[in-house]
Design a protein around this motif. Sequence first.
Motif, PDB file in Angstrom:
ATOM      1  N   LEU A  30      23.418 -18.856  48.480  1.00 44.01           N
ATOM      2  CA  LEU A  30      22.126 -18.770  47.801  1.00 44.01           C
ATOM      3  C   LEU A  30      21.634 -17.325  47.800  1.00 44.01           C
ATOM      4  O   LEU A  30      21.309 -16.777  48.856  1.00 44.01           O
ATOM      5  N   LEU A  31      21.589 -16.734  46.634  1.00 48.97           N
ATOM      6  CA  LEU A  31      21.126 -15.349  46.525  1.00 48.97           C
ATOM      7  C   LEU A  31      19.605 -15.332  46.686  1.00 48.97           C
ATOM      8  O   LEU A  31      18.910 -16.134  46.059  1.00 48.97           O
ATOM      9  N   THR A  32      19.116 -14.444  47.538  1.00 52.10           N
ATOM     10  CA  THR A  32      17.676 -14.425  47.776  1.00 52.10           C
ATOM     11  C   THR A  32      17.057 -13.210  47.092  1.00 52.10           C
ATOM     12  O   THR A  32      17.470 -12.077  47.343  1.00 52.10           O
ATOM     13  N   GLN A  33      16.050 -13.481  46.263  1.00 48.65           N
ATOM     14  CA  GLN A  33      15.360 -12.369  45.564  1.00 48.65           C
ATOM     15  C   GLN A  33      14.844 -11.341  46.552  1.00 48.65           C
ATOM     16  O   GLN A  33      14.984 -10.149  46.375  1.00 48.65           O
ATOM     17  N   LYS A  34      14.236 -11.861  47.617  1.00 50.09           N
ATOM     18  CA  LYS A  34      13.563 -10.960  48.558  1.00 50.09           C
ATOM     19  C   LYS A  34      14.537 -10.029  49.276  1.00 50.09           C
ATOM     20  O   LYS A  34      14.159  -8.965  49.739  1.00 50.09           O
ATOM     21  N   LYS A  35      15.789 -10.461  49.366  1.00 48.28           N
ATOM     22  CA  LYS A  35      16.738  -9.630  50.123  1.00 48.28           C
ATOM     23  C   LYS A  35      17.460  -8.623  49.236  1.00 48.28           C
ATOM     24  O   LYS A  35      18.289  -7.864  49.722  1.00 48.28           O
ATOM     25  N   LEU A  36      17.164  -8.621  47.940  1.00 44.61           N
ATOM     26  CA  LEU A  36      17.815  -7.654  47.055  1.00 44.61           C
ATOM     27  C   LEU A  36      17.441  -6.268  47.551  1.00 44.61           C
ATOM     28  O   LEU A  36      16.269  -5.924  47.603  1.00 44.61           O
ATOM     29  N   SER A  37      18.452  -5.524  47.912  1.00 45.32           N
ATOM     30  CA  SER A  37      18.232  -4.248  48.600  1.00 45.32           C
ATOM     31  C   SER A  37      17.159  -3.396  47.919  1.00 45.32           C
ATOM     32  O   SER A  37      17.358  -2.905  46.816  1.00 45.32           O
ATOM     33  N   GLY A  38      16.033  -3.273  48.587  1.00 45.06           N
ATOM     34  CA  GLY A  38      14.873  -2.662  47.954  1.00 45.06           C
ATOM     35  C   GLY A  38      14.544  -1.252  48.382  1.00 45.06           C
ATOM     36  O   GLY A  38      13.924  -0.502  47.626  1.00 45.06           O
ATOM     37  N   ALA A  66      24.358  -6.975  46.996  1.00 48.60           N
ATOM     38  CA  ALA A  66      23.069  -7.535  46.560  1.00 48.60           C
ATOM     39  C   ALA A  66      22.306  -8.149  47.730  1.00 48.60           C
ATOM     40  O   ALA A  66      21.106  -7.935  47.886  1.00 48.60           O
ATOM     41  N   ASN A  67      23.010  -8.915  48.535  1.00 53.48           N
ATOM     42  CA  ASN A  67      22.389  -9.574  49.703  1.00 53.48           C
ATOM     43  C   ASN A  67      23.312  -9.345  50.886  1.00 53.48           C
ATOM     44  O   ASN A  67      24.382  -9.949  50.968  1.00 53.48           O
ATOM     45  N   SER A  68      22.891  -8.494  51.817  1.00 53.07           N
ATOM     46  CA  SER A  68      23.841  -8.117  52.873  1.00 53.07           C
ATOM     47  C   SER A  68      24.205  -9.282  53.794  1.00 53.07           C
ATOM     48  O   SER A  68      25.190  -9.207  54.523  1.00 53.07           O
ATOM     49  N   ASN A  69      23.431 -10.368  53.740  1.00 52.10           N
ATOM     50  CA  ASN A  69      23.782 -11.526  54.573  1.00 52.10           C
ATOM     51  C   ASN A  69      24.952 -12.317  54.004  1.00 52.10           C
ATOM     52  O   ASN A  69      25.437 -13.265  54.612  1.00 52.10           O
ATOM     53  N   PHE A  70      25.422 -11.914  52.817  1.00 50.45           N
ATOM     54  CA  PHE A  70      26.569 -12.628  52.233  1.00 50.45           C
ATOM     55  C   PHE A  70      27.780 -12.567  53.154  1.00 50.45           C
ATOM     56  O   PHE A  70      28.514 -13.529  53.302  1.00 50.45           O
ATOM     57  N   GLU A  71      27.978 -11.407  53.778  1.00 51.81           N
ATOM     58  CA  GLU A  71      29.153 -11.207  54.629  1.00 51.81           C
ATOM     59  C   GLU A  71      29.221 -12.260  55.750  1.00 51.81           C
ATOM     60  O   GLU A  71      30.260 -12.869  55.982  1.00 51.81           O
ATOM     61  N   ASN A  72      28.088 -12.470  56.409  1.00 53.78           N
ATOM     62  CA  ASN A  72      28.068 -13.468  57.481  1.00 53.78           C
ATOM     63  C   ASN A  72      28.261 -14.873  56.941  1.00 53.78           C
ATOM     64  O   ASN A  72      28.911 -15.709  57.553  1.00 53.78           O
ATOM     65  N   ILE A  96      16.150  -2.872  40.080  1.00 52.01           N
ATOM     66  CA  ILE A  96      17.147  -2.625  41.120  1.00 52.01           C
ATOM     67  C   ILE A  96      17.657  -1.187  41.077  1.00 52.01           C
ATOM     68  O   ILE A  96      17.775  -0.583  40.027  1.00 52.01           O
ATOM     69  N   PHE A  97      17.957  -0.706  42.275  1.00 57.73           N
ATOM     70  CA  PHE A  97      18.477   0.662  42.400  1.00 57.73           C
ATOM     71  C   PHE A  97      19.889   0.725  41.835  1.00 57.73           C
ATOM     72  O   PHE A  97      20.642  -0.235  41.943  1.00 57.73           O
ATOM     73  N   PRO A  98      20.253   1.845  41.284  1.00 58.42           N
ATOM     74  CA  PRO A  98      21.625   1.967  40.805  1.00 58.42           C
ATOM     75  C   PRO A  98      22.595   2.017  41.984  1.00 58.42           C
ATOM     76  O   PRO A  98      22.204   2.403  43.091  1.00 58.42           O
ATOM     77  N   ILE A  99      23.841   1.628  41.732  1.00 60.77           N
ATOM     78  CA  ILE A  99      24.854   1.720  42.785  1.00 60.77           C
ATOM     79  C   ILE A  99      25.154   3.204  43.002  1.00 60.77           C
ATOM     80  O   ILE A  99      25.294   3.965  42.054  1.00 60.77           O
ATOM     81  N   GLN A 100      25.204   3.583  44.276  1.00 62.84           N
ATOM     82  CA  GLN A 100      25.396   4.999  44.581  1.00 62.84           C
ATOM     83  C   GLN A 100      26.684   5.231  45.357  1.00 62.84           C
ATOM     84  O   GLN A 100      27.300   4.290  45.853  1.00 62.84           O
ATOM     85  N   LYS A 101      27.068   6.483  45.459  1.00 59.67           N
ATOM     86  CA  LYS A 101      28.202   6.820  46.318  1.00 59.67           C
ATOM     87  C   LYS A 101      27.829   8.062  47.116  1.00 59.67           C
ATOM     88  O   LYS A 101      26.876   8.764  46.779  1.00 59.67           O
ATOM     89  N   ILE A 102      28.601   8.297  48.168  1.00 53.14           N
ATOM     90  CA  ILE A 102      28.346   9.480  48.974  1.00 53.14           C
ATOM     91  C   ILE A 102      29.250  10.597  48.472  1.00 53.14           C
ATOM     92  O   ILE A 102      30.445  10.393  48.288  1.00 53.14           O
TER      93      ILE A 102
END
Length: 556
Positions: free
Chosen positions: A349-357, A329-335, A284-290
């Motif tokens: 349900l956390l989805t492996q495939k949706k882990l921001s890649g 981790a999964n942007s669909n969590f918000e909805n 997984i990518f590290p958490i970033q900031k602007i």
Amino acid sequence: MNNQKNKRTILEKLFPKQLPTIEAIEKRYPPRKLKEGAMVTRIAPSPTGFMHIGGIYTALISERLAHQTDGVFYLRIEDTDKKREVEGASNLIASALKSYNINTDEGQTTSGTEIGSYGPYKQSKRTEIYQAYAKLLVEKGLAYPCFSSNEELEEIHKIQAVRGIKPGYYQQWAKWRDKSDQEILIALDGKREFVIRFKSCGNINNKIFVNDIVLGGRELPENDQDMVIIKSDGLPTYHMAHIIDDHLMRTTHVIRGNEWFSSLPLHLQLFRTMGWQAPKYGHIFPIQKIENSSKRKLSKRKDPEANVAYYTEQGYPEDAVIEYLLNLANSNFENWRKANPDKNNREFLLTQKKLSGSSGPLFDFDKLNDTSKGIIARYSAEEVYEKALSWTNKYDPELAKTMKKDADYTKKILNIERNSGTGGRKDIAKWFDVRTEIEYFFDQNFNITKDTAVHLLSNIDSATIKTVVDSFIKSYNEKDSKEEWFEKIKKISKTHDYAENMKIFKENPERYKGNITDIARIFRVLLTGKIQTPDLYSIMQTMGKDRVLSRLSLLI
Ligand code: GLU
């Protein structure tokens, strides 16, 4: 015959301690009896005394993946780098996981003991296991002792840099790779320091194909470096330790930072050499900031928010941080949250495939604050009181004292516009904010001066302020319902040439001196010292008649 004897002598000198047999080790760590599809994941931090928010993020993902498949999630302390270790750090890790409700099934607990039958879960307690496998590799000619000093290694690097070739210890540069037993014995007898290196048979020009959980299908060059697997202090490197542990602890999925992605060929090579099935990897990518309009990694040195302790100190509820991270981790969590406001986030349900890649998740304080406000809005006043108090007890003792002294009044204040369960006022993002939201209700903390009040009400002339307040005081009845109270405010507005609602004001603004919000502002400023507050009627009801009347008298 002599040859055999030399080899045995070398092994004994490299590994002088009695080591467990491979059979005994493998027997101690049998395959886990889990249902089909159950994932075994882990978080494997190094105890450096700093818990990075990225560590909680990785742990959260790993834990959810394991528990939503009825698998196992465990904590392994990777303490083989003794120079970086900080005392008490593994307790800090266990406590941080616990406070964020990231449940570990095995490994170190907050009391310092271990649970689970695949331990020990602290790598420094597993030295014999690593040594036993390293010995096996040397015995099979798949690893060898290397006596090159740091100076020699630096020298090799320099030459490689001058010639513009790939740096490292490989092929012809791997000086000790093909040394004779005789030469090794002489070095050992000379008590020279050594490491054990893996003898790579990889070729940098060959590609391997990997299917990463997060990154998808990728090609990487084979590893041709003879990497160190046992250091000169006898402890293993990360490469060696983690493949042995993940094999023995029966890890099925490794979720880790993408800084390890380039080492993946080596790790897969080690698994193959051992004859073990490698777990699935997700980098997984590290958490970033602007910063200055470009993205960068959250830095331990520069960004206080990189440290998990920061969220505790600011008073973010743990739930809020977790929901924010789930969202990263999964942007669909918000909805999902919008559709299921009352559900426990574990039902998501956390989805492996949706882990921001495609790129790193971006840390956004506004978003965290919104998430947190939404969560706190759903707490009851009692819950807000308890949680805020446990924070202020530690971080704002003076406010804690006030909250405890006037507990009922404080709860009433916190109850303003709070419809617990369905969500209400959204002004508190963290317990740090509670002071600003409640302190003006307490007389000892309310110290607006005439000057400030006049300044905040500069759009209304002082004669009007006086008569408005006067008429209000005359007509004020604490028992009035909100409607009755509002009618009185409307009437006062009208009498003073202020439009009683926005509609008529907009239709004919020139006709009025202002509108009802200007009149309300007079009460707001005098009662609270602010121009924005929750519902004014509720504020008056909460403050009580005496306080209301005495505050309103400030300017008259
Ligand atoms: N100790 C390693 C780290 O902190 C663990 C990586 C992994 O999860 O395998 O980066």
